[in-house]
Scaffold this motif. Structure first.
Motif, mmCIF file in Angstrom:
data_model
loop_
_atom_site.group_PDB
_atom_site.id
_atom_site.type_symbol
_atom_site.label_atom_id
_atom_site.label_comp_id
_atom_site.label_asym_id
_atom_site.label_seq_id
_atom_site.Cartn_x
_atom_site.Cartn_y
_atom_site.Cartn_z
ATOM 1 N N GLY A 116 25.243 82.729 54.044
ATOM 2 C CA GLY A 116 25.191 83.784 55.324
ATOM 3 C C GLY A 116 26.624 83.229 55.820
ATOM 4 O O GLY A 116 26.864 83.745 57.041
ATOM 5 N N LYS A 117 27.363 82.313 55.687
ATOM 6 C CA LYS A 117 28.548 81.875 56.325
ATOM 7 C C LYS A 117 29.789 82.207 55.397
ATOM 8 O O LYS A 117 29.700 82.190 54.286
ATOM 9 N N LEU A 118 30.888 82.175 55.875
ATOM 10 C CA LEU A 118 32.282 82.563 55.467
ATOM 11 C C LEU A 118 32.570 81.106 54.632
ATOM 12 O O LEU A 118 32.260 79.899 55.371
ATOM 13 N N ALA A 119 32.704 81.133 53.657
ATOM 14 C CA ALA A 119 33.064 80.067 52.469
ATOM 15 C C ALA A 119 34.582 80.132 52.082
ATOM 16 O O ALA A 119 34.996 81.000 51.462
ATOM 17 N N LEU A 120 35.539 79.096 52.424
ATOM 18 C CA LEU A 120 36.623 78.930 52.066
ATOM 19 C C LEU A 120 37.015 77.905 50.993
ATOM 20 O O LEU A 120 36.268 76.861 50.803
ATOM 21 N N ARG A 121 37.395 78.194 49.688
ATOM 22 C CA ARG A 121 37.828 77.490 48.617
ATOM 23 C C ARG A 121 39.081 77.190 48.389
ATOM 24 O O ARG A 121 39.740 78.086 48.151
ATOM 25 N N GLN A 122 39.453 75.953 48.321
ATOM 26 C CA GLN A 122 40.774 75.641 48.189
ATOM 27 C C GLN A 122 40.953 75.445 46.587
ATOM 28 O O GLN A 122 40.315 74.903 45.870
ATOM 29 N N GLN A 123 41.902 76.313 45.912
ATOM 30 C CA GLN A 123 42.001 76.604 44.518
ATOM 31 C C GLN A 123 42.680 75.220 44.009
ATOM 32 O O GLN A 123 42.255 75.050 42.687
ATOM 33 N N TRP A 124 43.231 74.508 44.714
ATOM 34 C CA TRP A 124 44.105 73.392 44.013
ATOM 35 C C TRP A 124 43.061 72.004 43.751
ATOM 36 O O TRP A 124 43.257 71.225 43.131
ATOM 37 N N ASP A 125 41.861 71.997 44.575
ATOM 38 C CA ASP A 125 41.219 70.904 44.607
ATOM 39 C C ASP A 125 39.522 71.414 44.472
ATOM 40 O O ASP A 125 38.828 70.508 44.597
ATOM 41 N N ASN A 126 39.365 72.802 44.695
ATOM 42 C CA ASN A 126 38.030 73.371 44.402
ATOM 43 C C ASN A 126 37.135 72.880 45.698
ATOM 44 O O ASN A 126 35.895 72.979 45.720
ATOM 45 N N GLN A 127 37.645 72.341 46.808
ATOM 46 C CA GLN A 127 36.975 71.915 48.089
ATOM 47 C C GLN A 127 36.586 73.189 48.702
ATOM 48 O O GLN A 127 37.355 74.170 48.831
ATOM 49 N N THR A 128 35.343 73.177 48.870
ATOM 50 C CA THR A 128 34.692 74.486 49.708
ATOM 51 C C THR A 128 34.380 74.013 51.302
ATOM 52 O O THR A 128 33.724 73.032 51.460
ATOM 53 N N ILE A 129 34.812 74.758 52.246
ATOM 54 C CA ILE A 129 34.652 74.661 53.524
ATOM 55 C C ILE A 129 33.736 75.776 54.072
ATOM 56 O O ILE A 129 34.347 76.895 53.931
ATOM 57 N N LEU A 130 32.820 75.586 54.834
ATOM 58 C CA LEU A 130 32.047 76.587 55.335
ATOM 59 C C LEU A 130 32.394 76.678 57.020
ATOM 60 O O LEU A 130 32.713 75.876 57.536
ATOM 61 N N PHE A 131 32.305 78.123 57.114
ATOM 62 C CA PHE A 131 32.887 78.181 58.662
ATOM 63 C C PHE A 131 31.866 79.152 59.312
ATOM 64 O O PHE A 131 31.137 80.119 58.849
ATOM 65 N N GLU A 132 31.776 78.766 60.767
ATOM 66 C CA GLU A 132 30.743 79.496 61.541
ATOM 67 C C GLU A 132 31.846 80.565 62.298
ATOM 68 O O GLU A 132 33.000 80.453 62.309
ATOM 69 N N ALA A 133 31.062 81.662 62.891
ATOM 70 C CA ALA A 133 31.883 82.797 63.327
ATOM 71 C C ALA A 133 31.747 83.013 65.147
ATOM 72 O O ALA A 133 30.601 82.603 65.507
ATOM 73 N N TYR A 134 32.916 83.076 65.664
ATOM 74 C CA TYR A 134 32.927 83.318 66.937
ATOM 75 C C TYR A 134 32.807 84.807 67.084
ATOM 76 O O TYR A 134 32.488 85.297 68.179
ATOM 77 N N SER A 135 33.578 85.575 66.454
ATOM 78 C CA SER A 135 33.591 87.123 66.297
ATOM 79 C C SER A 135 33.694 87.280 64.812
ATOM 80 O O SER A 135 34.011 86.541 64.138
ATOM 81 N N PRO A 136 33.803 88.689 64.672
ATOM 82 C CA PRO A 136 34.014 89.142 63.138
ATOM 83 C C PRO A 136 35.233 88.944 62.682
ATOM 84 O O PRO A 136 35.488 88.920 61.342
ATOM 85 N N THR A 137 36.319 88.096 63.503
ATOM 86 C CA THR A 137 37.439 87.841 62.986
ATOM 87 C C THR A 137 37.946 86.650 63.357
ATOM 88 O O THR A 137 39.216 86.194 62.758
ATOM 89 N N ASP A 138 37.068 85.658 64.007
ATOM 90 C CA ASP A 138 37.606 84.291 64.266
ATOM 91 C C ASP A 138 36.366 83.298 63.955
ATOM 92 O O ASP A 138 35.343 83.644 64.318
ATOM 93 N N PHE A 139 36.929 82.285 63.271
ATOM 94 C CA PHE A 139 35.948 81.342 62.636
ATOM 95 C C PHE A 139 36.217 80.004 62.824
ATOM 96 O O PHE A 139 37.701 79.686 62.971
ATOM 97 N N PHE A 140 35.277 79.056 62.744
ATOM 98 C CA PHE A 140 35.713 77.561 63.087
ATOM 99 C C PHE A 140 34.646 76.608 62.121
ATOM 100 O O PHE A 140 33.692 77.056 62.237
ATOM 101 N N ASN A 141 35.478 75.697 61.480
ATOM 102 C CA ASN A 141 34.702 74.592 61.081
ATOM 103 C C ASN A 141 34.843 73.524 62.017
ATOM 104 O O ASN A 141 35.973 72.826 61.939
ATOM 105 N N GLU A 142 33.828 73.009 62.695
ATOM 106 C CA GLU A 142 33.831 71.891 63.615
ATOM 107 C C GLU A 142 34.246 70.798 63.214
ATOM 108 O O GLU A 142 34.813 69.792 63.672
#
Length: 174
Positions: A116-142
């Motif tokens: 249910g969260k936006l997931a960013l995967r870095q193609q160079w190392d396959n690290q995945t980072i999950l983000f919470e949303a402040y708005s439909p266009t603004d996200f943050f990983n604390e």
């Protein structure tokens, strides 16, 4: 003038608001407040430290920026950066896909939905980072102090900005 204003790093915010007949600035990261006194129609100064704040009108005559300390431009945001929201799958769908770093075409990231969260995967190392949303266009990983901001025009992503100025362009689906 009241509202939340974002620093250029896209991770820190100041809230300006009225409190007990006084206009106040509050640092969102630690809650510290600064009582302000008016020095002009759009200018204020902190009572104790003499920090200067100048609010600025945008193209539509609406106040959308504030200049602090004579050099830092803060951008007014329409969301509350102290509360996350749950965007719908429909709101997230235009954001998903592959992005290429504007400064290095060999660097790519992919965005998907994970738990249910936006997931960013870095193609160079396959690290995945999950983000919470402040708005439909603004996200943050604390944990990583990692902000994402999408610019959308006509329902399509124009660009993705990470941190202060890392721009990623969405690749067309093949």
């Amino acid at each position: 003038m009241a509202g939340y204003y974002r620093f250029p790093n896209r991770a820190a915010y100041i809230r300006f608001f009225d409190q007990e007949d006084e206009f106040v600035a509050q640092q969102v990261w630690d809650g510290r407040t600064y009582p302000l006194h008016r020095t002009g129609s759009l200018t204020f100064q902190s009572s104790d430290e003499a920090y200067e704040i100048a609010f600025m009108e945008g193209k539509a005559g609406v106040i959308d920026k504030a200049k602090i300390l004579g050099r830092i431009i803060l951008e007014k945001v329409s969301y509350n950066p102290t509360r996350y929201i749950k965007p719908t799958a429909e709101q997230l769908k235009p954001l998903l896909g592959l992005y290429q770093f504007q400064k290095d075409k060999n660097m790519e990231i992919s965005l998907s939905i994970q738990g249910g969260k936006l997931a960013l995967r870095q193609q160079w190392d396959n690290q995945t980072i999950l983000f919470e949303a402040y708005s439909p266009t603004d996200f943050f990983n604390e944990e990583l102090t990692f902000p994402l901001t999408f610019d959308i025009e006509n329902g399509a992503v124009k660009k993705l900005t990470c941190f202060e100025s890392d721009v990623w362009l969405k690749k067309e689906a093949k």
